[in-house]
Write an enzyme that holds these catalytic residues in place. Structure first.
Site, PDB file in Angstrom:
ATOM      1  N   ASN A   7       1.471  43.179 -28.982  1.00 37.96           N
ATOM      2  CA  ASN A   7       1.211  44.337 -28.089  1.00 37.96           C
ATOM      3  C   ASN A   7       1.748  44.338 -26.835  1.00 37.96           C
ATOM      4  OD1 ASN A   7      -0.131  46.618 -27.357  1.00 37.96           O
ATOM      5  ND2 ASN A   7      -2.186  46.184 -27.783  1.00 37.96           N
ATOM      6  N   ARG A  91       2.492  46.631 -32.094  1.00 39.87           N
ATOM      7  CA  ARG A  91       1.552  47.736 -32.015  1.00 39.87           C
ATOM      8  C   ARG A  91       2.579  48.906 -31.289  1.00 39.87           C
ATOM      9  NH1 ARG A  91      -2.690  49.647 -27.732  1.00 39.87           N
ATOM     10  NH2 ARG A  91      -3.361  51.520 -28.561  1.00 39.87           N
ATOM     11  N   HIS A 180      -5.573  55.475 -31.024  1.00 39.51           N
ATOM     12  CA  HIS A 180      -6.786  54.434 -31.854  1.00 39.51           C
ATOM     13  C   HIS A 180      -6.373  54.506 -33.291  1.00 39.51           C
ATOM     14  CE1 HIS A 180      -9.616  54.633 -27.993  1.00 39.51           C
ATOM     15  NE2 HIS A 180      -8.543  53.635 -27.896  1.00 39.51           N
ATOM     16  N   ARG A 241     -11.342  58.173 -18.256  1.00 47.67           N
ATOM     17  CA  ARG A 241     -10.866  59.496 -18.548  1.00 47.67           C
ATOM     18  C   ARG A 241     -12.125  60.442 -18.842  1.00 47.67           C
ATOM     19  NH1 ARG A 241      -7.806  56.796 -23.051  1.00 47.67           N
ATOM     20  NH2 ARG A 241      -6.047  55.878 -21.865  1.00 47.67           N
ATOM     21  N   GLU A 384      -7.878  45.428 -34.279  1.00 38.95           N
ATOM     22  CA  GLU A 384      -6.740  46.059 -34.507  1.00 38.95           C
ATOM     23  C   GLU A 384      -5.621  45.241 -34.958  1.00 38.95           C
ATOM     24  OE1 GLU A 384      -7.822  48.234 -30.732  1.00 38.95           O
ATOM     25  OE2 GLU A 384      -6.384  49.587 -31.787  1.00 38.95           O
TER      26      GLU A 384
END
Ligand code: ADP
Length: 397
Positions: A7, A91, A180, A241, A384
Protein backbone atom coordinates in the site's frame (compact mmCIF):
# COMPACT_ATOMS: atom_id res chain seq x y z
CA UNK A 1 1.57 -19.60 -1.74
CA UNK A 2 3.01 -16.36 -0.32
CA UNK A 3 1.57 -13.01 -1.37
CA UNK A 4 3.07 -9.61 -0.70
CA UNK A 5 0.55 -6.81 -0.14
CA UNK A 6 1.72 -3.28 -0.84
CA UNK A 7 0.00 0.00 0.00
CA UNK A 8 1.96 2.97 -1.33
CA UNK A 9 1.40 6.54 -0.24
CA UNK A 10 3.26 9.52 -1.66
CA UNK A 11 6.08 9.17 0.90
CA UNK A 12 5.26 5.84 2.54
CA UNK A 13 4.97 2.16 1.75
CA UNK A 14 3.13 -0.31 3.98
CA UNK A 15 3.53 -4.02 3.37
CA UNK A 16 2.48 -7.43 4.62
CA UNK A 17 3.70 -10.82 3.53
CA UNK A 18 0.88 -13.33 3.91
CA UNK A 19 1.10 -17.11 3.67
CA UNK A 20 -2.16 -17.93 1.88
CA UNK A 21 -2.00 -21.61 2.84
CA UNK A 22 -3.31 -20.61 6.27
CA UNK A 23 -3.81 -16.84 5.75
CA UNK A 24 -1.17 -16.04 8.38
CA UNK A 25 0.88 -12.86 8.35
CA UNK A 26 4.59 -13.72 8.11
CA UNK A 27 5.82 -10.15 8.41
CA UNK A 28 4.57 -6.62 8.09
CA UNK A 29 6.19 -3.24 8.00
CA UNK A 30 6.35 0.34 6.92
CA UNK A 31 8.76 2.52 4.97
CA UNK A 32 8.41 6.14 6.03
CA UNK A 33 9.69 9.45 4.68
CA UNK A 34 10.51 8.09 1.22
CA UNK A 35 12.17 10.89 -0.73
CA UNK A 36 12.51 12.95 2.44
CA UNK A 37 15.42 13.21 4.86
CA UNK A 38 15.28 10.75 7.77
CA UNK A 39 13.68 7.83 5.94
CA UNK A 40 13.39 4.51 7.72
CA UNK A 41 12.00 1.02 7.44
CA UNK A 42 10.29 -0.69 10.36
CA UNK A 43 9.99 -4.42 9.79
CA UNK A 44 8.03 -6.70 12.11
CA UNK A 45 8.43 -10.42 11.50
CA UNK A 46 5.69 -12.39 13.27
CA UNK A 47 6.98 -13.84 16.52
CA UNK A 48 10.30 -12.00 16.30
CA UNK A 49 11.53 -8.58 17.40
CA UNK A 50 10.98 -5.43 15.41
CA UNK A 51 13.82 -4.50 13.07
CA UNK A 52 14.44 -0.85 12.15
CA UNK A 53 16.69 0.28 9.30
CA UNK A 54 17.46 3.98 9.06
CA UNK A 55 18.77 4.53 5.57
CA UNK A 56 18.17 7.01 2.79
CA UNK A 57 15.24 6.04 0.52
CA UNK A 58 15.33 8.48 -2.38
CA UNK A 59 12.41 6.77 -4.12
CA UNK A 60 9.94 3.87 -3.92
CA UNK A 61 12.24 1.61 -5.95
CA UNK A 62 14.83 1.76 -3.19
CA UNK A 63 12.08 1.26 -0.60
CA UNK A 64 10.84 -1.91 -2.33
CA UNK A 65 14.40 -3.20 -2.49
CA UNK A 66 14.82 -2.57 1.24
CA UNK A 67 11.58 -4.45 1.92
CA UNK A 68 12.93 -7.39 -0.14
CA UNK A 69 16.21 -7.27 1.80
CA UNK A 70 14.36 -7.28 5.13
CA UNK A 71 12.14 -10.19 4.08
CA UNK A 72 15.16 -12.38 3.19
CA UNK A 73 17.49 -11.08 5.93
CA UNK A 74 19.18 -14.10 7.62
CA UNK A 75 18.29 -12.82 11.11
CA UNK A 76 15.08 -10.80 10.69
CA UNK A 77 13.74 -12.28 7.48
CA UNK A 78 10.90 -14.76 7.01
CA UNK A 79 11.70 -16.29 3.61
CA UNK A 80 14.87 -17.75 2.07
CA UNK A 81 14.57 -15.87 -1.23
CA UNK A 82 12.22 -13.46 -2.99
CA UNK A 83 11.34 -16.25 -5.44
CA UNK A 84 9.04 -17.51 -2.66
CA UNK A 85 6.77 -14.51 -3.35
CA UNK A 86 4.19 -15.71 -5.87
CA UNK A 87 2.40 -12.42 -6.48
CA UNK A 88 2.06 -8.86 -5.25
CA UNK A 89 -1.31 -7.28 -4.47
CA UNK A 90 -1.40 -3.48 -4.60
CA UNK A 91 -3.97 -1.21 -3.05
CA UNK A 92 -4.85 1.30 -5.77
CA UNK A 93 -7.10 4.19 -4.82
CA UNK A 94 -8.93 5.04 -8.01
CA UNK A 95 -9.93 2.88 -10.95
CA UNK A 96 -12.47 5.39 -12.26
CA UNK A 97 -15.33 3.75 -14.13
CA UNK A 98 -13.04 1.16 -15.69
CA UNK A 99 -12.74 -1.55 -13.09
CA UNK A 100 -15.34 -3.17 -10.87
CA UNK A 101 -12.92 -5.91 -9.85
CA UNK A 102 -9.26 -6.44 -9.17
CA UNK A 103 -7.08 -7.15 -12.18
CA UNK A 104 -3.60 -8.43 -13.06
CA UNK A 105 -1.49 -5.41 -14.01
CA UNK A 106 -0.47 -4.97 -17.64
CA UNK A 107 0.19 -1.86 -19.74
CA UNK A 108 -3.54 -1.16 -20.18
CA UNK A 109 -4.12 -1.28 -16.43
CA UNK A 110 -1.20 1.05 -15.84
CA UNK A 111 -2.67 3.46 -18.40
CA UNK A 112 -6.00 3.47 -16.54
CA UNK A 113 -4.25 4.13 -13.21
CA UNK A 114 -2.46 7.01 -14.94
CA UNK A 115 -5.67 8.27 -16.55
CA UNK A 116 -7.17 8.42 -13.04
CA UNK A 117 -4.42 10.68 -11.62
CA UNK A 118 -6.89 13.59 -11.77
CA UNK A 119 -9.38 11.66 -9.64
CA UNK A 120 -6.84 10.44 -7.08
CA UNK A 121 -4.04 13.02 -7.28
CA UNK A 122 -2.34 12.07 -4.01
CA UNK A 123 -2.61 8.29 -4.19
CA UNK A 124 -2.73 7.06 -7.79
CA UNK A 125 0.75 8.34 -8.77
CA UNK A 126 2.24 6.68 -5.67
CA UNK A 127 0.30 3.46 -6.36
CA UNK A 128 1.69 3.32 -9.90
CA UNK A 129 5.23 3.98 -8.68
CA UNK A 130 4.81 1.08 -6.22
CA UNK A 131 3.70 -1.26 -8.99
CA UNK A 132 6.59 -0.27 -11.24
CA UNK A 133 9.07 -0.63 -8.38
CA UNK A 134 7.82 -4.20 -7.78
CA UNK A 135 8.02 -5.00 -11.49
CA UNK A 136 11.65 -3.89 -11.44
CA UNK A 137 12.52 -5.71 -8.20
CA UNK A 138 10.71 -8.98 -9.03
CA UNK A 139 10.61 -9.47 -12.79
CA UNK A 140 8.02 -12.03 -13.86
CA UNK A 141 6.08 -11.94 -10.59
CA UNK A 142 2.47 -10.89 -11.28
CA UNK A 143 1.22 -7.64 -9.78
CA UNK A 144 -2.49 -7.27 -9.06
CA UNK A 145 -4.27 -3.92 -8.71
CA UNK A 146 -7.03 -3.94 -6.08
CA UNK A 147 -9.05 -0.76 -6.47
CA UNK A 148 -10.62 1.04 -3.55
CA UNK A 149 -13.37 2.22 -5.91
CA UNK A 150 -14.18 -1.19 -7.42
CA UNK A 151 -16.91 -2.14 -4.93
CA UNK A 152 -18.86 1.06 -5.68
CA UNK A 153 -19.06 0.28 -9.39
CA UNK A 154 -22.19 -1.85 -8.95
CA UNK A 155 -24.22 1.13 -7.68
CA UNK A 156 -27.21 1.97 -9.86
CA UNK A 157 -26.92 5.20 -11.80
CA UNK A 158 -29.60 6.93 -9.71
CA UNK A 159 -27.33 6.43 -6.68
CA UNK A 160 -24.06 7.54 -8.22
CA UNK A 161 -25.18 10.48 -10.34
CA UNK A 162 -24.92 13.98 -8.87
CA UNK A 163 -27.82 16.25 -9.82
CA UNK A 164 -25.57 18.73 -11.64
CA UNK A 165 -25.48 19.41 -15.40
CA UNK A 166 -25.12 16.01 -17.05
CA UNK A 167 -22.29 17.20 -19.27
CA UNK A 168 -19.90 17.14 -16.29
CA UNK A 169 -20.58 13.45 -15.85
CA UNK A 170 -20.05 12.88 -19.57
CA UNK A 171 -16.97 15.09 -19.92
CA UNK A 172 -15.17 14.38 -16.65
CA UNK A 173 -16.84 11.28 -15.16
CA UNK A 174 -17.95 13.34 -12.15
CA UNK A 175 -20.02 10.94 -10.04
CA UNK A 176 -20.08 9.09 -6.74
CA UNK A 177 -17.38 6.41 -6.66
CA UNK A 178 -17.12 5.49 -2.98
CA UNK A 179 -13.94 4.48 -1.15
CA UNK A 180 -12.90 1.93 1.49
CA UNK A 181 -14.30 -0.45 -1.13
CA UNK A 182 -11.94 -3.30 -0.29
CA UNK A 183 -13.08 -3.13 3.33
CA UNK A 184 -16.79 -2.83 2.50
CA UNK A 185 -16.60 -5.77 0.06
CA UNK A 186 -14.68 -7.92 2.56
CA UNK A 187 -16.89 -7.09 5.55
CA UNK A 188 -20.21 -7.37 3.72
CA UNK A 189 -19.13 -10.76 2.33
CA UNK A 190 -18.13 -11.98 5.79
CA UNK A 191 -21.41 -10.68 7.25
CA UNK A 192 -23.48 -12.66 4.73
CA UNK A 193 -21.70 -15.83 5.85
CA UNK A 194 -21.53 -15.06 9.58
CA UNK A 195 -25.19 -14.04 9.82
CA UNK A 196 -26.29 -16.94 7.62
CA UNK A 197 -28.02 -14.65 5.11
CA UNK A 198 -29.07 -15.43 1.55
CA UNK A 199 -25.82 -14.89 -0.44
CA UNK A 200 -27.81 -13.41 -3.35
CA UNK A 201 -30.39 -11.33 -1.50
CA UNK A 202 -29.02 -10.51 1.96
CA UNK A 203 -29.31 -6.76 2.68
CA UNK A 204 -26.33 -5.49 4.63
CA UNK A 205 -25.23 -2.09 5.92
CA UNK A 206 -21.55 -1.77 6.82
CA UNK A 207 -20.40 1.12 9.01
CA UNK A 208 -16.63 1.50 8.48
CA UNK A 209 -15.79 3.89 11.30
CA UNK A 210 -12.11 4.73 11.48
CA UNK A 211 -10.26 7.98 11.14
CA UNK A 212 -11.81 8.01 7.68
CA UNK A 213 -15.41 6.80 7.92
CA UNK A 214 -17.91 5.58 5.38
CA UNK A 215 -21.04 3.50 5.20
CA UNK A 216 -22.30 1.19 2.49
CA UNK A 217 -25.51 -0.58 1.57
CA UNK A 218 -25.25 -3.83 -0.34
CA UNK A 219 -27.56 -6.56 -1.54
CA UNK A 220 -26.03 -10.01 -1.96
CA UNK A 221 -22.57 -8.47 -1.50
CA UNK A 222 -23.10 -5.95 -4.34
CA UNK A 223 -22.91 -2.29 -3.40
CA UNK A 224 -26.10 -0.33 -4.04
CA UNK A 225 -25.03 2.90 -2.31
CA UNK A 226 -22.15 4.28 -0.31
CA UNK A 227 -21.48 7.53 1.49
CA UNK A 228 -18.15 8.69 0.07
CA UNK A 229 -18.39 10.42 -3.28
CA UNK A 230 -16.12 11.67 -6.03
CA UNK A 231 -13.54 11.93 -3.25
CA UNK A 232 -13.48 10.56 0.32
CA UNK A 233 -14.76 13.91 1.63
CA UNK A 234 -18.47 13.21 1.35
CA UNK A 235 -20.69 11.42 3.83
CA UNK A 236 -20.10 10.77 7.52
CA UNK A 237 -18.42 13.07 10.02
CA UNK A 238 -14.82 11.78 10.21
CA UNK A 239 -11.67 12.42 12.25
CA UNK A 240 -10.73 15.52 10.27
CA UNK A 241 -13.17 15.48 7.33
CA UNK A 242 -16.48 17.29 7.44
CA UNK A 243 -18.49 14.77 5.42
CA UNK A 244 -21.64 16.27 3.89
CA UNK A 245 -21.85 20.07 3.81
CA UNK A 246 -23.80 22.52 1.68
CA UNK A 247 -21.28 23.50 -1.06
CA UNK A 248 -22.34 27.12 -0.58
CA UNK A 249 -20.49 27.01 2.76
CA UNK A 250 -17.27 27.03 0.73
CA UNK A 251 -18.16 30.16 -1.18
CA UNK A 252 -19.34 31.92 1.98
CA UNK A 253 -16.15 31.25 3.95
CA UNK A 254 -13.92 31.92 0.91
CA UNK A 255 -15.49 35.38 0.62
CA UNK A 256 -15.48 36.19 4.32
CA UNK A 257 -11.97 34.92 5.04
CA UNK A 258 -10.34 35.61 1.69
CA UNK A 259 -9.50 31.96 1.06
CA UNK A 260 -9.14 30.00 -2.15
CA UNK A 261 -11.22 26.91 -2.96
CA UNK A 262 -8.09 24.78 -2.49
CA UNK A 263 -7.52 26.23 0.96
CA UNK A 264 -11.14 25.56 1.85
CA UNK A 265 -10.90 21.97 0.67
CA UNK A 266 -7.84 21.56 2.86
CA UNK A 267 -9.90 22.82 5.81
CA UNK A 268 -12.79 20.47 4.99
CA UNK A 269 -10.40 17.51 4.64
CA UNK A 270 -7.91 18.16 7.42
CA UNK A 271 -9.37 20.52 10.00
CA UNK A 272 -13.02 19.57 10.21
CA UNK A 273 -14.95 16.57 11.52
CA UNK A 274 -14.37 15.54 15.15
CA UNK A 275 -11.35 17.85 15.26
CA UNK A 276 -13.22 20.80 13.79
CA UNK A 277 -16.23 20.63 16.10
CA UNK A 278 -14.37 19.67 19.29
CA UNK A 279 -11.24 21.75 18.71
CA UNK A 280 -9.47 19.02 20.68
CA UNK A 281 -8.43 16.09 18.51
CA UNK A 282 -9.30 14.00 15.49
CA UNK A 283 -8.93 10.88 17.60
CA UNK A 284 -12.23 9.61 18.89
CA UNK A 285 -10.79 8.50 22.22
CA UNK A 286 -9.34 11.95 22.99
CA UNK A 287 -12.67 13.56 22.16
CA UNK A 288 -14.54 11.06 24.33
CA UNK A 289 -12.18 11.70 27.24
CA UNK A 290 -12.93 15.42 26.97
CA UNK A 291 -16.64 14.61 26.67
CA UNK A 292 -16.44 12.61 29.89
CA UNK A 293 -14.91 15.64 31.60
CA UNK A 294 -17.90 17.72 30.57
CA UNK A 295 -16.48 19.51 27.50
CA UNK A 296 -19.54 20.67 25.54
CA UNK A 297 -17.92 20.87 22.12
CA UNK A 298 -16.45 17.39 22.53
CA UNK A 299 -19.92 16.17 23.46
CA UNK A 300 -21.38 17.83 20.38
CA UNK A 301 -18.65 16.34 18.13
CA UNK A 302 -19.47 12.80 19.29
CA UNK A 303 -23.21 13.42 19.05
CA UNK A 304 -22.88 14.82 15.49
CA UNK A 305 -20.71 11.84 14.53
CA UNK A 306 -23.35 9.41 15.81
CA UNK A 307 -26.28 11.38 14.39
CA UNK A 308 -24.86 11.28 10.86
CA UNK A 309 -24.41 7.51 11.09
CA UNK A 310 -27.99 7.11 12.32
CA UNK A 311 -29.28 9.27 9.42
CA UNK A 312 -27.35 7.29 6.82
CA UNK A 313 -28.52 3.96 8.19
CA UNK A 314 -32.10 5.21 7.97
CA UNK A 315 -31.52 6.35 4.39
CA UNK A 316 -29.95 3.05 3.37
CA UNK A 317 -32.71 0.98 4.96
CA UNK A 318 -35.09 3.04 2.81
CA UNK A 319 -32.89 2.66 -0.29
CA UNK A 320 -32.91 -1.14 0.08
CA UNK A 321 -36.50 -1.36 1.36
CA UNK A 322 -35.22 -3.18 4.42
CA UNK A 323 -32.06 -4.49 6.04
CA UNK A 324 -31.05 -7.91 7.36
CA UNK A 325 -27.78 -7.06 9.06
CA UNK A 326 -25.77 -4.05 10.20
CA UNK A 327 -22.04 -4.40 10.86
CA UNK A 328 -19.56 -2.15 12.63
CA UNK A 329 -15.92 -2.21 11.59
CA UNK A 330 -12.55 -0.30 11.68
CA UNK A 331 -10.96 1.41 14.71
CA UNK A 332 -14.08 3.00 16.19
CA UNK A 333 -16.59 0.47 14.87
CA UNK A 334 -14.67 -2.50 16.25
CA UNK A 335 -13.70 -0.99 19.59
CA UNK A 336 -16.22 1.56 20.72
CA UNK A 337 -19.13 -0.05 22.56
CA UNK A 338 -20.70 3.28 23.48
CA UNK A 339 -20.97 4.57 19.92
CA UNK A 340 -22.39 1.23 18.73
CA UNK A 341 -24.92 1.30 21.56
CA UNK A 342 -25.95 4.95 20.97
CA UNK A 343 -26.42 4.31 17.24
CA UNK A 344 -28.39 1.10 17.76
CA UNK A 345 -30.61 2.58 20.47
CA UNK A 346 -31.76 5.13 17.88
CA UNK A 347 -32.70 2.27 15.54
CA UNK A 348 -35.27 0.72 17.88
CA UNK A 349 -37.93 1.57 15.27
CA UNK A 350 -36.36 -1.18 13.11
CA UNK A 351 -36.88 -3.68 15.90
CA UNK A 352 -33.18 -3.63 16.73
CA UNK A 353 -32.08 -4.49 20.23
CA UNK A 354 -28.54 -4.86 21.50
CA UNK A 355 -27.19 -7.35 24.01
CA UNK A 356 -25.17 -5.06 26.30
CA UNK A 357 -22.99 -7.91 27.53
CA UNK A 358 -22.09 -9.06 24.00
CA UNK A 359 -21.49 -5.44 22.96
CA UNK A 360 -18.68 -5.12 25.53
CA UNK A 361 -16.13 -6.93 23.33
CA UNK A 362 -13.47 -5.17 21.27
CA UNK A 363 -12.04 -6.04 17.88
CA UNK A 364 -13.68 -9.43 17.72
CA UNK A 365 -16.18 -10.87 15.24
CA UNK A 366 -19.31 -11.01 17.37
CA UNK A 367 -23.09 -10.86 17.11
CA UNK A 368 -24.16 -8.05 19.44
CA UNK A 369 -27.91 -8.02 18.82
CA UNK A 370 -30.28 -10.00 21.03
CA UNK A 371 -31.82 -13.23 19.75
CA UNK A 372 -35.16 -11.48 19.16
CA UNK A 373 -33.71 -8.42 17.38
CA UNK A 374 -35.38 -8.04 13.97
CA UNK A 375 -32.07 -7.02 12.39
CA UNK A 376 -28.79 -8.79 13.14
CA UNK A 377 -26.12 -6.40 14.39
CA UNK A 378 -22.50 -7.42 14.64
CA UNK A 379 -18.90 -6.39 15.01
CA UNK A 380 -16.97 -7.59 11.97
CA UNK A 381 -13.26 -6.68 12.04
CA UNK A 382 -11.99 -5.54 8.69
CA UNK A 383 -8.73 -6.77 7.22
CA UNK A 384 -7.90 -4.86 4.08
CA UNK A 385 -4.52 -6.55 3.60
CA UNK A 386 -6.02 -10.02 3.80
CA UNK A 387 -8.80 -8.94 1.43
CA UNK A 388 -6.19 -7.69 -1.07
CA UNK A 389 -4.21 -10.93 -0.69
CA UNK A 390 -7.35 -13.04 -1.26
CA UNK A 391 -8.31 -11.09 -4.37
CA UNK A 392 -4.73 -11.40 -5.64
CA UNK A 393 -4.72 -15.15 -5.02
CA UNK A 394 -8.02 -15.55 -6.89
CA UNK A 395 -6.47 -13.99 -9.99
CA UNK A 396 -3.09 -15.69 -9.99
CA UNK A 397 -3.80 -19.22 -8.74
P1 ADP B 1 -7.69 4.71 9.81
O1 ADP B 1 -7.30 3.32 9.35
O2 ADP B 1 -8.78 5.35 9.01
O3 ADP B 1 -6.54 5.63 10.09
P2 ADP B 1 -8.56 3.31 12.21
O4 ADP B 1 -9.47 2.30 11.63
O5 ADP B 1 -7.25 2.88 12.76
O6 ADP B 1 -8.37 4.55 11.24
O7 ADP B 1 -9.38 4.03 13.39
C1 ADP B 1 -8.87 5.11 14.12
C2 ADP B 1 -9.93 5.57 15.11
O8 ADP B 1 -10.31 4.45 15.92
C3 ADP B 1 -9.49 6.66 16.04
O9 ADP B 1 -10.48 7.67 16.14
C4 ADP B 1 -9.36 5.96 17.38
O10 ADP B 1 -9.67 6.79 18.45
C5 ADP B 1 -10.37 4.86 17.26
N1 ADP B 1 -10.03 3.75 18.13
C6 ADP B 1 -9.00 2.91 18.02
N2 ADP B 1 -8.97 2.05 19.07
C7 ADP B 1 -10.00 2.37 19.86
C8 ADP B 1 -10.51 1.89 21.09
N3 ADP B 1 -9.91 0.88 21.72
N4 ADP B 1 -11.63 2.46 21.59
C9 ADP B 1 -12.23 3.47 20.94
N5 ADP B 1 -11.78 3.98 19.80
C10 ADP B 1 -10.70 3.46 19.27
Amino acid sequence: MKILVINCGSSSLKYQLIDMDNESVLAKGLCERIGIEGSMLTHKPTGKDKYVVEKSMPDHKVAVQMVMDALVDPEHGVIAGTDEISAVGHRVLHGGQYYSDSIIVNDDVKKVIRDCFDLGPLHNPANLIGIEACEAAMPGVPNVAVFDTAFGQSMPKKAYLYAIPYEYYEKYSIRRYGFHGTSHRFVSGEVLKFAGLDPEKGKVIVCHLGNGASISASIGGKCVDTSMGLTPLEGLVMGTRSGDVDPAVLQFICNKENKTVNEMLDILNKKSGLLGISGISSDCRDVQNAQAEGNERADMAIKSFEYRIIKYIGAYVAAMNGVDAIAFTAGIGENDAMIRKDVCDSLAYLGISIDDEANKVRGERKMISTADSKVKVMIMPTDEELAIARETLELVK
